[in-house]
Design a protein around this motif. Sequence first.
Motif, PDB file in Angstrom:
ATOM      1  N   ILE A   1       6.551  -3.610  -3.766  1.00 46.65           N
ATOM      2  CA  ILE A   1       5.893  -3.154  -4.995  1.00 46.65           C
ATOM      3  C   ILE A   1       4.929  -4.240  -5.446  1.00 46.65           C
ATOM      4  CG2 ILE A   1       6.257  -2.291  -7.333  1.00 46.65           C
ATOM      5  CD1 ILE A   1       9.151  -1.683  -6.579  1.00 46.65           C
ATOM      6  N   GLY A   2       3.639  -3.942  -5.335  1.00 46.03           N
ATOM      7  CA  GLY A   2       2.617  -4.909  -5.739  1.00 46.03           C
ATOM      8  C   GLY A   2       2.132  -4.631  -7.154  1.00 46.03           C
ATOM      9  N   THR A   3       1.100  -5.333  -7.545  1.00 45.76           N
ATOM     10  CA  THR A   3       0.604  -5.244  -8.930  1.00 45.76           C
ATOM     11  C   THR A   3       0.012  -3.874  -9.270  1.00 45.76           C
ATOM     12  OG1 THR A   3      -1.468  -6.124  -8.107  1.00 45.76           O
ATOM     13  CG2 THR A   3       0.055  -7.702  -9.129  1.00 45.76           C
ATOM     14  N   ALA A   4      -0.371  -3.099  -8.254  1.00 48.26           N
ATOM     15  CA  ALA A   4      -0.978  -1.788  -8.542  1.00 48.26           C
ATOM     16  C   ALA A   4       0.062  -0.674  -8.474  1.00 48.26           C
ATOM     17  CB  ALA A   4      -2.108  -1.505  -7.561  1.00 48.26           C
ATOM     18  N   TYR A   5       1.310  -1.011  -8.145  1.00 41.36           N
ATOM     19  CA  TYR A   5       2.419  -0.049  -8.097  1.00 41.36           C
ATOM     20  C   TYR A   5       2.085   1.159  -7.213  1.00 41.36           C
ATOM     21  CZ  TYR A   5       3.554  -3.104 -11.906  1.00 41.36           C
ATOM     22  OH  TYR A   5       3.780  -4.248 -12.640  1.00 41.36           O
ATOM     23  N   PHE A   6       1.412   0.890  -6.078  1.00 45.97           N
ATOM     24  CA  PHE A   6       1.048   1.995  -5.174  1.00 45.97           C
ATOM     25  C   PHE A   6       2.299   2.724  -4.697  1.00 45.97           C
ATOM     26  CE2 PHE A   6      -2.737  -0.822  -4.113  1.00 45.97           C
ATOM     27  CZ  PHE A   6      -3.614  -0.091  -4.908  1.00 45.97           C
TER      28      PHE A   6
ATOM     29  N   GLY B   1       0.789  -1.236   0.000  1.00 46.48           N
ATOM     30  CA  GLY B   1       0.000   0.000   0.000  1.00 46.48           C
ATOM     31  C   GLY B   1       0.820   1.284   0.000  1.00 46.48           C
ATOM     32  N   GLY B   2       2.083   1.222  -0.370  1.00 43.82           N
ATOM     33  CA  GLY B   2       2.897   2.439  -0.454  1.00 43.82           C
ATOM     34  C   GLY B   2       3.508   2.820   0.887  1.00 43.82           C
ATOM     35  N   ILE B   3       4.219   3.973   0.869  1.00 41.70           N
ATOM     36  CA  ILE B   3       4.869   4.470   2.100  1.00 41.70           C
ATOM     37  C   ILE B   3       4.043   5.657   2.607  1.00 41.70           C
ATOM     38  CG2 ILE B   3       6.973   5.439   3.089  1.00 41.70           C
ATOM     39  CD1 ILE B   3       8.574   4.027   0.922  1.00 41.70           C
ATOM     40  N   SER B   4       3.466   5.497   3.794  1.00 39.64           N
ATOM     41  CA  SER B   4       2.599   6.545   4.345  1.00 39.64           C
ATOM     42  C   SER B   4       3.364   7.344   5.400  1.00 39.64           C
ATOM     43  CB  SER B   4       1.384   5.889   5.002  1.00 39.64           C
ATOM     44  OG  SER B   4       1.808   5.191   6.154  1.00 39.64           O
ATOM     45  N   VAL B   5       2.711   8.372   5.937  1.00 34.82           N
ATOM     46  CA  VAL B   5       3.338   9.137   7.031  1.00 34.82           C
ATOM     47  C   VAL B   5       3.625   8.239   8.229  1.00 34.82           C
ATOM     48  CG1 VAL B   5       2.456  11.437   6.494  1.00 34.82           C
ATOM     49  CG2 VAL B   5       1.020   9.866   7.792  1.00 34.82           C
ATOM     50  N   HIS B   6       2.795   7.203   8.387  1.00 36.86           N
ATOM     51  CA  HIS B   6       2.945   6.315   9.546  1.00 36.86           C
ATOM     52  C   HIS B   6       4.176   5.411   9.439  1.00 36.86           C
ATOM     53  CE1 HIS B   6      -1.003   7.798  10.431  1.00 36.86           C
ATOM     54  NE2 HIS B   6      -1.423   7.373   9.251  1.00 36.86           N
ATOM     55  N   HIS B   7       4.725   5.308   8.215  1.00 36.04           N
ATOM     56  CA  HIS B   7       5.940   4.498   8.042  1.00 36.04           C
ATOM     57  C   HIS B   7       7.201   5.313   8.304  1.00 36.04           C
ATOM     58  CE1 HIS B   7       3.197   2.019   5.445  1.00 36.04           C
ATOM     59  NE2 HIS B   7       3.913   1.042   5.953  1.00 36.04           N
ATOM     60  N   ARG B   8       7.034   6.553   8.706  1.00 37.79           N
ATOM     61  CA  ARG B   8       8.200   7.434   8.810  1.00 37.79           C
ATOM     62  C   ARG B   8       8.477   7.805  10.266  1.00 37.79           C
ATOM     63  NH1 ARG B   8       9.217   9.638   3.476  1.00 37.79           N
ATOM     64  NH2 ARG B   8       7.601   8.947   2.031  1.00 37.79           N
ATOM     65  N   HIS B   9       8.705   6.788  11.090  1.00 37.36           N
ATOM     66  CA  HIS B   9       9.017   7.039  12.508  1.00 37.36           C
ATOM     67  C   HIS B   9      10.339   6.406  12.903  1.00 37.36           C
ATOM     68  CE1 HIS B   9       5.263   9.056  13.599  1.00 37.36           C
ATOM     69  NE2 HIS B   9       4.725   8.298  12.659  1.00 37.36           N
TER      70      HIS B   9
ATOM     71  N   VAL C   1     -10.919   4.500   1.584  1.00 32.55           N
ATOM     72  CA  VAL C   1      -9.830   5.212   0.902  1.00 32.55           C
ATOM     73  C   VAL C   1      -9.831   6.675   1.372  1.00 32.55           C
ATOM     74  CG1 VAL C   1      -8.736   5.713  -1.301  1.00 32.55           C
ATOM     75  CG2 VAL C   1     -10.030   3.615  -1.031  1.00 32.55           C
ATOM     76  N   SER C   2      -9.230   6.864   2.534  1.00 33.21           N
ATOM     77  CA  SER C   2      -9.145   8.200   3.138  1.00 33.21           C
ATOM     78  C   SER C   2      -8.114   9.042   2.388  1.00 33.21           C
ATOM     79  CB  SER C   2      -8.709   8.046   4.592  1.00 33.21           C
ATOM     80  OG  SER C   2      -7.415   7.475   4.601  1.00 33.21           O
ATOM     81  N   ALA C   3      -8.017  10.324   2.761  1.00 34.66           N
ATOM     82  CA  ALA C   3      -7.025  11.206   2.127  1.00 34.66           C
ATOM     83  C   ALA C   3      -5.614  10.671   2.360  1.00 34.66           C
ATOM     84  CB  ALA C   3      -7.165  12.611   2.705  1.00 34.66           C
ATOM     85  N   GLU C   4      -5.349  10.173   3.583  1.00 37.33           N
ATOM     86  CA  GLU C   4      -4.005   9.653   3.900  1.00 37.33           C
ATOM     87  C   GLU C   4      -3.672   8.421   3.078  1.00 37.33           C
ATOM     88  OE1 GLU C   4      -3.750   8.783   8.048  1.00 37.33           O
ATOM     89  OE2 GLU C   4      -2.688  10.640   8.498  1.00 37.33           O
ATOM     90  N   ILE C   5      -4.648   7.514   2.956  1.00 38.26           N
ATOM     91  CA  ILE C   5      -4.402   6.290   2.179  1.00 38.26           C
ATOM     92  C   ILE C   5      -4.225   6.652   0.706  1.00 38.26           C
ATOM     93  CG2 ILE C   5      -5.512   4.164   1.337  1.00 38.26           C
ATOM     94  CD1 ILE C   5      -6.538   3.711   4.149  1.00 38.26           C
ATOM     95  N   ALA C   6      -5.059   7.567   0.220  1.00 37.20           N
ATOM     96  CA  ALA C   6      -4.958   7.989  -1.186  1.00 37.20           C
ATOM     97  C   ALA C   6      -3.580   8.593  -1.457  1.00 37.20           C
ATOM     98  CB  ALA C   6      -6.066   8.995  -1.494  1.00 37.20           C
ATOM     99  N   ALA C   7      -3.082   9.390  -0.518  1.00 35.78           N
ATOM    100  CA  ALA C   7      -1.773  10.030  -0.713  1.00 35.78           C
ATOM    101  C   ALA C   7      -0.659   8.991  -0.755  1.00 35.78           C
ATOM    102  CB  ALA C   7      -1.518  11.041   0.402  1.00 35.78           C
ATOM    103  N   ALA C   8      -0.728   7.999   0.153  1.00 37.40           N
ATOM    104  CA  ALA C   8       0.339   6.983   0.190  1.00 37.40           C
ATOM    105  C   ALA C   8       0.334   6.127  -1.065  1.00 37.40           C
ATOM    106  CB  ALA C   8       0.160   6.097   1.422  1.00 37.40           C
TER     107      ALA C   8
END
Length: 524
Positions: free
Chosen positions: A195-200, A179-187, A247-254
Amino acid sequence: MSWVTRAAAAGLSALAGVAARDLLQREHTLLRNFPVVGHARYLIEAIGPELRQYLVAGNNEERPFTRDQRRWVYASAKKENNYFGFGTDNDLEYTAGYPVINHRTFGRAVPTTHVAAGHETPLPSAKVLGGARGRAQAFRPNSVVNISAMSFGSLSGRAVEALNRAAAVAGCLHNTGEGGISVHHRHGGELVYQIGTAYFGCRDEHGRFELGRLKDLVASAPVRALEIKLSQGAKPGLGGVLPAAKVSAEIAAARGVPEGVDCISPSRHAEFSDPDSLLDWVELLATETGLPVGIKSAVGDMGFWHELTELMATTGRGVDFVTIDGGEGGTGAAPLIFTDSVSLPFQLGFARVYSTFARAALQEQVTFIGGGKLGLPDNAVVAFALGCDMVNVAREAMLAIGCIQAQKCHTDTCPTGVATQNAWLAHGLDPALKSVRAATYISTLRRDLLKVAEACGVEHPGLIDTSAVEVLTGRTAARPLSEVYDYEPGWGLPSAADQAEIVRIMTAEAPQGGSAPPSPTAVG
Ligand SMILES: Cc1cc2nc3c(=O)[nH]c(=O)nc-3n(C[C@H](O)[C@H](O)[C@H](O)COP(=O)(O)O)c2cc1C
Ligand code: SF4
């Protein structure tokens, strides 16, 4: 009229209303036939799992994780007493397939671990990730236990943050999931970007992979390796949908997708279509980013692995690591037929893949990572004996941050805030506290693995080979692990140079758990 009479009248009229509705509806035969009382059956069905879990189930019942296994994870995570009294309650005399570890009376290794818990010894990988292929950013992972792929989307932001902080504290790697790299992955925790099939996270507005975005993304976070997801054990060959509501704003951004729209993961990659084009893509990503690049897959048809190893042996291209996920692995949500029946369980699948690499003489050049209930020391030891260099933990890490195995991850009603996007349910999960729990669980698992290695007379779990494990076939017979999986002598171990180096690393510090010096009359 007294309040008691009024309350009784109100109760009776409510019951009459329910009875009338039950009698008039046509959907549920049970309720038409047994108005009012029929609801008890639905209530018991709904709370049945909890009733069984707390009141009925024995220590070794329940799946995916038994009560004993969960108790071990919870106690380890809280630094509580994780020992068990009075001996095993497993039915090892009668359980076919039960693995037994052969300790050695006189091993070459002097225990490096302290006898008491809390004195941790670092446990790095015996292989340098990307070293064999000379990747620019090859490195030796600090920990043989790492956090498995679970995306922000399947997990709450707070759960992802807790795991990322735990990775920083425990010095292990945190796989982002697809699901990509979100703000929550940055601690602070170091990442394996999946990298999955949707290349998020590395796709353009049409969903196509974009190399420039990948390079920007990995430059923006502490990404140490890339993992191309081919499949996962719980749902191989199946795509996925994150419903619009989640699909919140945060998930969409990640992910790089529009907010509030169903978010689809296809079942196949668009960038490659066979082992040959996969290897081209691996080399492209490795050259452009300098990072080690691997694949994650469940095991089914072996044709893919035969072709892959043949190409690696003859064309000079290759993956740096292979993550094998067992069919018993977890997921946020999947159809029952996929979770129950598609893809091989870990030991069988891993042994087949490892053997294919070994027959092509490639096993020493690749880091093997295992997943599928390997966050339990007994399973992990067998995985190391079969040739795993590292193990990934997903649901065990979820247990460590509070999951109670309610198995409602697919409903967005996770009671512990781990696998939900419901802000109210997630708010109860304190990432600072739970990160310490997950980190403590990981270091306890590492410590148990090292203790078992020492009992087997070797300095590191990666040096445990198949000769150290037997598989019981009943009360009176056992087969060596090598025979069960048709392993040749030497398989399952790193190269001689890697073995010498990991022994040097593990014995650089003075042993903490050894005996006093020999007496003057000692004979050995
Ligand atoms: C909630 C959840 C989400 C997951 N998401 C992913 C994912 O995004 N990508 C992936 O490759 N595997 C995913 N997995 C699978 C895990 O990474 C892991 O391979 C599997 O659960 C086996 O490990 P375990 O037995 O320690 O849970 C997920 C598992 C869970 C439980
Ligand atoms: S508590 Fe239940 S719903 Fe929540 S993560 Fe654990 S298994 Fe899933």
